[in-house]
Structure formats: C-alpha cells, structure tokens
Scaffold this motif. Structure first.
Motif, mmCIF file in Angstrom:
data_model
loop_
_atom_site.group_PDB
_atom_site.id
_atom_site.type_symbol
_atom_site.label_atom_id
_atom_site.label_comp_id
_atom_site.label_asym_id
_atom_site.label_seq_id
_atom_site.Cartn_x
_atom_site.Cartn_y
_atom_site.Cartn_z
ATOM 1 N N GLU A 1 -7.614 8.968 -2.521
ATOM 2 C CA GLU A 1 -8.345 8.135 -1.556
ATOM 3 C C GLU A 1 -7.904 6.670 -1.589
ATOM 4 N N PHE B 1 -5.001 5.558 -1.800
ATOM 5 C CA PHE B 1 -3.771 5.379 -1.036
ATOM 6 C C PHE B 1 -4.048 5.302 0.464
ATOM 7 N N GLU B 2 -5.330 5.387 0.850
ATOM 8 C CA GLU B 2 -5.713 5.240 2.253
ATOM 9 C C GLU B 2 -6.364 3.888 2.518
ATOM 10 N N PRO C 1 -6.370 0.059 3.143
ATOM 11 C CA PRO C 1 -5.308 -0.744 3.772
ATOM 12 C C PRO C 1 -4.390 -1.521 2.816
ATOM 13 N N LYS D 1 -2.740 0.936 -0.099
ATOM 14 C CA LYS D 1 -1.730 1.923 0.304
ATOM 15 C C LYS D 1 -0.339 1.294 0.383
ATOM 16 N N LYS E 1 -5.146 14.489 -5.936
ATOM 17 C CA LYS E 1 -6.330 14.922 -5.195
ATOM 18 C C LYS E 1 -7.346 15.462 -6.188
#
Length: 195
Positions: A66, A68-69, A71, A74, A86
């Motif tokens: 999460e 890496f999502e 802004p 990432k 994950k």
C-alpha cells in the motif's frame, strides 16, 4: 550504496540527531559483506529510516504494498531499493526478491510483526521471516528499537548477535518455529536494554 539512498541516510541521521538522542549499540554484529536479514520490532513509522540511518551498508526494506501507492512514497521507495509485499497472502514475488537480495550478499530489513505495535510490546511474527531465514545463507540479526519518539527524548537502537540458524536447520524447524525463535531474540534485546 546508491546516491539517493546515501542522501536519504544523511538526511535521516541529521534529523534523528537534531530531534532525538539516538544511541546505537551492536553495529559490529553486522558483517561488512555477506547477506544480512535485519529483523526489528516495529513501534513507529520512522522505524525504517532509523534502523538504516547509522549503518555503513544500504538496507533494502520490505514494505507493505500500500505504501507504493502513496504519491510521494511511490517515487521515493523504489529509488532507495525498498520492495513491496502484499500482506495477508503468500507474496511469491516478494519472497523471490528478498531471497535474491540475501543470496547476492545484500542487507534486507524486515519488521516481522507486519505492522506497528500499538502498545509498544512485541507482537507475533509472521512465518515469512522464518522462510527467508531458513532458505538463505544470510546472517539473521535481531534489532530492538527502544524509546518513545518524543522530541528530544532518547532513542536506543540495539543490533544483536546473529541468530544461530545452523541449529534451527539441524532441528528441521518450520518457518513458523524459526520465526518464533527470531522474535525471542528480539524480545531478549528489549528485556535487556529497556529501562
């Protein structure tokens, strides 16, 4: 050590020295060349930069997918060679990445609990850590972070002696059992140095 990681490490060291009073023990327990699986307790979002800030080697952190999502993250995380995992499933890609790094003689940083402790007490470790430890030739180094992250308070980072993985392999321990012994090594550091 890549240039972006080195710059981030310098900034992290400066930040921690300005706002906290970090004391680092046991850096000599981390080998200068071979693979290292660095296993730490997890009490704050600042744990990864703290654990890696004062080491001479680059630490490749395993981080929840999460992040890496987010802004900014990432962009930054891949630049400092962090890699995603994950949670809640067997992430084979993360396992392959971690094992390759360890076999290539790199340092991989993990937080076996998989999430931050809300109480400060060490939680149960995830079996993936035992899998890494048993399947790689790396030294497994327990690490304890002790402190509250209150500004200008004292933070202690202790890197313990390598866990005896040869004994675990001889006893044919499962990944779950190996994780329990690694967590016990972290708990022993917490018990010894916590005031």
């Amino acid at each position: 050590m890549n240039k972006i990681y080195a710059a981030g490490q310098f900034l992290s060291r400066t930040f921690f020295r300005l706002f906290f009073r970090p004391q680092i023990l046991g850096k000599e327990n981390i080998p200068s060349e071979k693979g290292v699986l660095l296993c730490s307790n997890h009490i704050n979002n600042l744990d990864p930069p703290l654990v890696g800030a004062f080491l001479k080697r680059q630490t490749n952190f395993m981080a929840k997918a999460e992040l890496f999502e987010v802004p900014v993250l990432k962009f930054i995380l891949p630049k400092v060679d962090a890699f995603p995992i994950k949670r809640g499933s067997s992430d084979r890609q993360a396992m392959r990445t971690g094992l390759k790094l360890l076999k290539d003689g790199e340092v991989v940083g993990v937080f076996p609990e998989g999430t931050r402790s809300r109480t400060g007490k060490l939680g149960k470790g995830l079996s993936g850590v035992g899998f890494f430890a048993l399947r790689s030739p790396a030294d497994v180094i327990p690490c304890a972070i002790i402190g509250s992250y209150k500004p200008f308070s004292k933070l202690l980072i202790v890197y313990g002696k390598p866990v005896d993985m040869d004994s675990m392999r001889e006893r044919k321990l499962s990944p779950e059992e190996a994780t329990e012994e690694i967590m016990q090594s972290i708990q022993e550091l917490l018990d010894k140095y916590k005031k």
